[in-house]
Design an enzyme around this catalytic site. Structure first.
Site, PDB file in Angstrom:
ATOM      1  CD  GLU A 154      -2.864  -1.481   0.034  1.00 26.43           C
ATOM      2  OE1 GLU A 154      -2.862  -0.404  -0.649  1.00 26.43           O
ATOM      3  OE2 GLU A 154      -3.207  -2.466  -0.353  1.00 26.43           O
ATOM      4  CG  HIS A 157      -0.729   1.259  -4.737  1.00 21.95           C
ATOM      5  ND1 HIS A 157      -0.711   1.016  -5.841  1.00 21.95           N
ATOM      6  CD2 HIS A 157      -1.448   0.015  -3.981  1.00 21.95           C
ATOM      7  CE1 HIS A 157      -1.111  -0.190  -6.141  1.00 21.95           C
ATOM      8  NE2 HIS A 157      -1.593  -0.715  -5.066  1.00 21.95           N
ATOM      9  CD  GLU A 211      -2.924  -3.921  -7.373  1.00 22.56           C
ATOM     10  OE1 GLU A 211      -3.020  -2.795  -6.987  1.00 22.56           O
ATOM     11  OE2 GLU A 211      -2.513  -4.561  -6.477  1.00 22.56           O
TER      12      GLU A 211
END
Ligand code: ZN
Length: 281
Positions: A154, A157, A211
């Site tokens: 996370e 990102h 991703e």
């Protein structure tokens, strides 16, 4: 719902089509948000210059405050001190590792909170605003290494500014509203951006490109922070087995495919020496 990220060029084209007035406001810029690291993530990103990093961070800060306020109202914020301490301790080890990818990230206003929810979910908004849901902890029963794997993913990102890239894409899709917002002024644009950040964080799927980048950078962050990067493989396998009728929330915003585990295994091998070197120290 569209799963693939449009080529960045089409985002700019959408802006350009809106007319000469907007062209002046809505140029595009090619940016390198992160260093390549050992995992070698080097894709150049094209961002709309309508949306700066600092503006995204401000809107993400507002979006995060909204989520925390709603959770707080329902008494669903940081209820279990042991869980909160565990999640924050892992974040405190991961955050220093971000400097390999970008020098400014260690001085971001990072925040880490635990939300009580049955959903299996975790996310990091632009600028380092992290949430881990109790559903993930209860249903996945992650080890510290596995929790570091999902948090590293996370955080990656956010380092790559995928939120800003996706906001550019979303705003190109809603061009009419964007034009209106520009006409109304930056305050309105900020309000719209806050909603867009909520949408891309909580409901819209990341592209496979994003991703893969988050997977690769995530394992390097974990390894550099002293967490076994191989836990990413077991973590996402566990996620995949959950759910029955309804797949976990996190898989709807983080779409997976069969080649994902193979890619994770490959990149885990690349960063394993970093983990081993850390253990010898
Ligand atoms: Zn993801």
């Amino acid at each position: 719902m569209e799963r693939s990220l449009k080529p960045a060029g089409s985002v700019c084209h959408g802006f350009l089509a809106a007319g000469l007035g907007l062209v002046l406001l809505a140029g595009c810029q090619t940016v390198q948000t992160t260093g390549a690291g050992v995992v070698g993530v080097e894709r150049k990103q094209t961002m709309s210059s309508l949306i700066s990093s600092s503006q995204i961070d401000r809107s993400a800060g507002q979006a995060y405050r909204q989520v925390l306020a709603e959770s707080g109202k329902k008494d669903r914020l940081n209820r279990d001190a042991v869980q909160v301490e565990r999640v924050r301790r892992i974040a405190e080890r991961l955050i220093p590792a971000t400097k390999v990818f970008r020098g400014d990230a260690t001085s971001w206003a990072w925040e880490v909170n635990v939300i009580t929810s049955d959903d299996v979910n975790a996310w990091c908004m632009p600028g380092g605003k992290i949430a881990v849901y109790t559903g993930l902890i209860a249903k996945v029963e992650p080890t510290d290494d596995e929790l570091a794997a999902v948090m590293g993913h996370e955080i990656a990102h956010a380092l790559r500014e995928h939120g800003r890239e996706r906001a550019s894409e979303q705003m190109a899709k809603q061009l009419g509203i964007s034009v209106l917002s520009v006409a109304l002024g930056l305050g309105e644009l900020g309000t719209q951006l806050t909603q867009t950040i909520l949408d891309v964080t909580l409901s819209l799927p990341h592209s496979r490109t994003h991703e893969t980048e988050a997977d690769r950078i995530g394992v390097e962050l974990a390894a550099r922070a002293g967490y076994d990067p191989r836990a990413a493989v077991s973590l996402w396998r566990k996620m995949g087995k959950l759910g029955g009728d309804k797949p976990p929330e996190i898989l709807s915003t983080h779409p997976s495919d069969q080649s994902r585990i193979r890619d994770l295994q490959l990149y885990t091998e690349k960063v394993l020496p970093l983990y081993d070197a850390g253990r010898k120290r």
